[in-house]
Write a protein that holds these residues in place. Structure first.
Motif, PDB file in Angstrom:
ATOM      1  N   VAL A   1      -3.558 -30.608 -28.498  1.00  0.00           N
ATOM      2  CA  VAL A   1      -3.301 -32.359 -28.396  1.00  0.00           C
ATOM      3  C   VAL A   1      -3.037 -33.006 -29.732  1.00  0.00           C
ATOM      4  N   LEU A   2      -2.257 -33.850 -29.800  1.00  0.00           N
ATOM      5  CA  LEU A   2      -1.882 -34.396 -31.090  1.00  0.00           C
ATOM      6  C   LEU A   2      -1.860 -35.931 -30.643  1.00  0.00           C
ATOM      7  N   CYS A   3      -2.660 -36.699 -31.234  1.00  0.00           N
ATOM      8  CA  CYS A   3      -2.789 -37.987 -31.101  1.00  0.00           C
ATOM      9  C   CYS A   3      -3.122 -38.803 -32.241  1.00  0.00           C
ATOM     10  N   ASP A   4      -2.226 -40.006 -32.219  1.00  0.00           N
ATOM     11  CA  ASP A   4      -2.575 -40.877 -33.615  1.00  0.00           C
ATOM     12  C   ASP A   4      -2.635 -42.396 -33.319  1.00  0.00           C
ATOM     13  N   LEU A   5      -3.548 -43.005 -33.848  1.00  0.00           N
ATOM     14  CA  LEU A   5      -3.641 -44.428 -33.606  1.00  0.00           C
ATOM     15  C   LEU A   5      -3.786 -45.192 -35.055  1.00  0.00           C
ATOM     16  N   SER A   6      -2.727 -45.537 -35.326  1.00  0.00           N
ATOM     17  CA  SER A   6      -2.391 -46.264 -36.713  1.00  0.00           C
ATOM     18  C   SER A   6      -1.963 -47.499 -36.314  1.00  0.00           C
ATOM     19  N   MET A   7      -2.409 -48.480 -37.347  1.00  0.00           N
ATOM     20  CA  MET A   7      -2.163 -49.721 -37.162  1.00  0.00           C
ATOM     21  C   MET A   7      -2.366 -50.717 -38.392  1.00  0.00           C
ATOM     22  N   TYR A   8      -1.331 -51.725 -38.783  1.00  0.00           N
ATOM     23  CA  TYR A   8      -1.475 -52.362 -39.902  1.00  0.00           C
ATOM     24  C   TYR A   8      -2.729 -53.272 -39.760  1.00  0.00           C
ATOM     25  N   GLU A  56       0.093 -30.477 -25.189  1.00  0.00           N
ATOM     26  CA  GLU A  56       0.987 -29.161 -24.936  1.00  0.00           C
ATOM     27  C   GLU A  56       0.017 -28.078 -24.272  1.00  0.00           C
ATOM     28  N   GLY A  57       0.959 -27.544 -23.362  1.00  0.00           N
ATOM     29  CA  GLY A  57       0.218 -26.586 -22.456  1.00  0.00           C
ATOM     30  C   GLY A  57       1.160 -25.221 -22.378  1.00  0.00           C
ATOM     31  N   THR A  58       0.813 -24.346 -21.589  1.00  0.00           N
ATOM     32  CA  THR A  58       1.384 -23.257 -21.378  1.00  0.00           C
ATOM     33  C   THR A  58       2.650 -23.203 -20.809  1.00  0.00           C
ATOM     34  N   LYS A  59       2.877 -24.443 -19.913  1.00  0.00           N
ATOM     35  CA  LYS A  59       4.046 -24.459 -18.983  1.00  0.00           C
ATOM     36  C   LYS A  59       5.079 -25.649 -19.817  1.00  0.00           C
ATOM     37  N   GLY A  60       4.574 -26.354 -20.781  1.00  0.00           N
ATOM     38  CA  GLY A  60       5.343 -27.572 -21.123  1.00  0.00           C
ATOM     39  C   GLY A  60       4.578 -28.580 -22.032  1.00  0.00           C
ATOM     40  N   HIS A  61       4.923 -29.745 -22.186  1.00  0.00           N
ATOM     41  CA  HIS A  61       4.038 -30.632 -22.907  1.00  0.00           C
ATOM     42  C   HIS A  61       4.470 -32.097 -22.479  1.00  0.00           C
ATOM     43  N   ILE A  62       3.696 -32.929 -22.560  1.00  0.00           N
ATOM     44  CA  ILE A  62       3.664 -34.254 -22.149  1.00  0.00           C
ATOM     45  C   ILE A  62       3.556 -35.152 -23.243  1.00  0.00           C
ATOM     46  N   ASP A  63       4.488 -36.045 -23.593  1.00  0.00           N
ATOM     47  CA  ASP A  63       4.531 -37.350 -24.479  1.00  0.00           C
ATOM     48  C   ASP A  63       3.966 -38.463 -23.852  1.00  0.00           C
ATOM     49  N   VAL A  64       3.162 -39.057 -24.207  1.00  0.00           N
ATOM     50  CA  VAL A  64       2.305 -40.360 -23.763  1.00  0.00           C
ATOM     51  C   VAL A  64       2.950 -41.547 -24.548  1.00  0.00           C
ATOM     52  N   GLU A  65       3.586 -42.468 -24.218  1.00  0.00           N
ATOM     53  CA  GLU A  65       4.032 -43.487 -24.825  1.00  0.00           C
ATOM     54  C   GLU A  65       3.514 -44.961 -24.682  1.00  0.00           C
ATOM     55  N   GLY A  66       3.340 -45.862 -25.212  1.00  0.00           N
ATOM     56  CA  GLY A  66       2.924 -47.288 -25.328  1.00  0.00           C
ATOM     57  C   GLY A  66       2.637 -47.853 -26.618  1.00  0.00           C
ATOM     58  N   LEU A  67       2.258 -49.120 -26.472  1.00  0.00           N
ATOM     59  CA  LEU A  67       2.059 -49.909 -27.521  1.00  0.00           C
ATOM     60  C   LEU A  67       0.793 -49.483 -28.308  1.00  0.00           C
ATOM     61  N   VAL A  68      -0.334 -49.033 -27.743  1.00  0.00           N
ATOM     62  CA  VAL A  68      -1.460 -48.590 -28.261  1.00  0.00           C
ATOM     63  C   VAL A  68      -1.998 -47.539 -27.615  1.00  0.00           C
ATOM     64  N   THR A  69      -3.093 -46.684 -28.160  1.00  0.00           N
ATOM     65  CA  THR A  69      -3.690 -45.524 -27.190  1.00  0.00           C
ATOM     66  C   THR A  69      -4.519 -46.050 -26.174  1.00  0.00           C
ATOM     67  N   SER A  70      -4.966 -47.330 -26.204  1.00  0.00           N
ATOM     68  CA  SER A  70      -5.738 -47.694 -24.957  1.00  0.00           C
ATOM     69  C   SER A  70      -4.639 -48.384 -23.878  1.00  0.00           C
ATOM     70  N   HIS A  71      -3.632 -48.407 -24.059  1.00  0.00           N
ATOM     71  CA  HIS A  71      -2.710 -49.001 -22.978  1.00  0.00           C
ATOM     72  C   HIS A  71      -1.370 -48.346 -23.060  1.00  0.00           C
ATOM     73  N   PRO A  72      -1.510 -46.753 -22.539  1.00  0.00           N
ATOM     74  CA  PRO A  72      -0.416 -46.056 -22.110  1.00  0.00           C
ATOM     75  C   PRO A  72       0.659 -46.884 -21.158  1.00  0.00           C
ATOM     76  N   GLU A  73       1.889 -46.824 -21.293  1.00  0.00           N
ATOM     77  CA  GLU A  73       2.928 -47.431 -20.567  1.00  0.00           C
ATOM     78  C   GLU A  73       3.608 -46.464 -19.846  1.00  0.00           C
ATOM     79  N   SER A  74       3.735 -44.991 -20.331  1.00  0.00           N
ATOM     80  CA  SER A  74       4.497 -43.979 -19.648  1.00  0.00           C
ATOM     81  C   SER A  74       4.367 -42.742 -20.295  1.00  0.00           C
ATOM     82  N   PHE A  75       4.858 -41.694 -19.456  1.00  0.00           N
ATOM     83  CA  PHE A  75       4.556 -40.478 -20.075  1.00  0.00           C
ATOM     84  C   PHE A  75       5.752 -39.638 -19.573  1.00  0.00           C
ATOM     85  N   THR A  76       6.169 -38.802 -20.345  1.00  0.00           N
ATOM     86  CA  THR A  76       7.249 -38.062 -20.262  1.00  0.00           C
ATOM     87  C   THR A  76       6.851 -36.293 -20.171  1.00  0.00           C
ATOM     88  N   ILE A  77       7.258 -35.518 -19.056  1.00  0.00           N
ATOM     89  CA  ILE A  77       6.909 -34.462 -18.934  1.00  0.00           C
ATOM     90  C   ILE A  77       8.073 -33.402 -19.383  1.00  0.00           C
TER      91      ILE A  77
END
Length: 358
Positions: free
Chosen positions: A153-160, A257-278
């Motif tokens: 898993v790769l996850c980033d929460l950066s904010m000015y 990232e998994g053995t059969k593919g990966h998921i990207d999670v999108e959104g303004l901030v990590t506490s409020h995901p708006e969509s995900f792409t498989i």
């Protein structure tokens, strides 16, 4: 299936202390009309540093709502119409705010970070159990397991952050509690939670304890940028996590990232995901290429209203109505475990607070 009528839903009367960003999102969400609501929420009282500030908050985020404004938190705790306290004050005050609310016999939902140290969390949890009141750390949980066994898993929460100038000018968080106590405490619990949820089948239930490796960029003793790895020796799974006050995260803040593919999670901030792409792996490599590319992704949007705070508020209301003192998905033991990880990161990078000596 029709939604339950308001008369059959459990009802909670909330006292909100703190009038910052999180409190504004919380108040707005609880005031939204929802056809699928699992509970009825009434914001009964607002505790602020001044009546004027509280009135402005109510007018902006609770238009048309009859809410009592207090200029001390103690008055909110003493209000007999208030069932539960939502704590959205600076993290430095969380332990005291929780203990004061619990002593007054109120249930508590406390924003992240729950406290400054794991020991402070233990103290608060012990007080809640002794008093027999409900206690939970505010957390919204999302999960998907369609990409096989998760291995990274790769996850980033950066904010000015505007307070960065104060940190650079040597104003310490202990001198001004409104200054964040470092990016790890201010934001780190979110990437850590994404890592735990994605890598563990049932977080906190007999899972292997991850090894932690961390490094930070410090400014006057405050971590303003931190990177860390959570490594599970037995399985080799890893979470690569980062957070910073100096830059802004990308819209796809998490990759699972998994053995059969990966998921990207999108959104303004990590506490409020708006969509995900498989993205599923191709069944066979393309001609002349020795490895399989991922197929074109399929995007899904989260169908949610507001900022999602009403989901955790509903969960709290249902638990209290059932006589429970903690939530099964976000139990107090998980709060302590996350705080222990935060403590270990701070230990490795050399960040200490006065609370560490208590």
């Amino acid at each position: 299936m029709s939604s339950p009528s308001c008369s059959t839903l459990p009802t909670l009367h909330w006292g909100v202390i703190g009038t910052g960003l999180a409190a504004s999102w919380f108040a707005t969400d609880l005031n939204l009309p929802r056809a699928n609501a699992q509970a009825r929420h009434v914001i009964q009282a607002i505790g602020s540093s001044s009546i004027e500030k509280g009135e402005t908050f109510a007018k902006t985020h609770l238009p048309g709502v009859d809410v009592t404004i207090y200029n001390t938190y103690e008055q909110v705790y003493a209000d007999t119409k208030v069932d539960i306290i939502y704590i959205a004050t600076p993290a430095t005050f969380h332990k005291k705010n929780c203990l004061d609310a619990i002593a007054a016999g109120k249930h508590v939902l406390c924003e992240k970070p729950f406290t400054i140290t794991a020991q402070e969390s233990r103290d608060v949890i012990a007080a809640a159990k002794a008093k027999g009141v409900f206690l939970m750390e505010g957390m919204k949980i999302f999960e998907d397991k369609v990409i096989g066994d998760v291995n990274r898993v790769l996850c980033d929460l950066s904010m000015y952050m505007g307070q960065l100038d104060q940190i650079r000018s040597r104003t310490a968080p202990s001198e001004n509690p409104a200054i964040p106590p470092g990016i790890m405490l201010e934001a780190g619990v979110y990437p850590v939670t994404w890592g735990l949820l994605a890598l563990e089948k049932q977080p906190g239930c007999g899972e292997e304890r991850p090894q932690i490796l961390a490094a930070s960029k410090l400014c006057n003793g405050v971590d303003i940028s931190t990177s860390m790895i959570m490594h599970y020796p037995a399985s080799g799974q890893q979470a690569v996590l980062s957070m910073s006050m100096e830059t802004k995260l990308a819209s796809n803040f998490c990759r699972i990232e998994g053995t059969k593919g990966h998921i990207d999670v999108e959104g303004l901030v990590t506490s409020h995901p708006e969509s995900f792409t498989i993205f599923h792996k191709s069944e066979r490599p393309e001609s002349g290429i020795p490895f399989a590319f991922n197929k074109a992704g399929q995007k899904f949007k989260f169908d949610q209203e507001g900022w999602g705070f009403h989901y955790e508020a509903d969960a709290v209301a249902l638990d209290i109505a059932a006589g429970r003192q903690e939530n099964a998905i976000m139990p107090c033991s998980e709060t302590i475990r996350v705080m222990e990880i935060v403590d270990e990161v701070r230990r490795q990078v050399g960040v200490r607070f006065p609370q560490d000596d208590q």
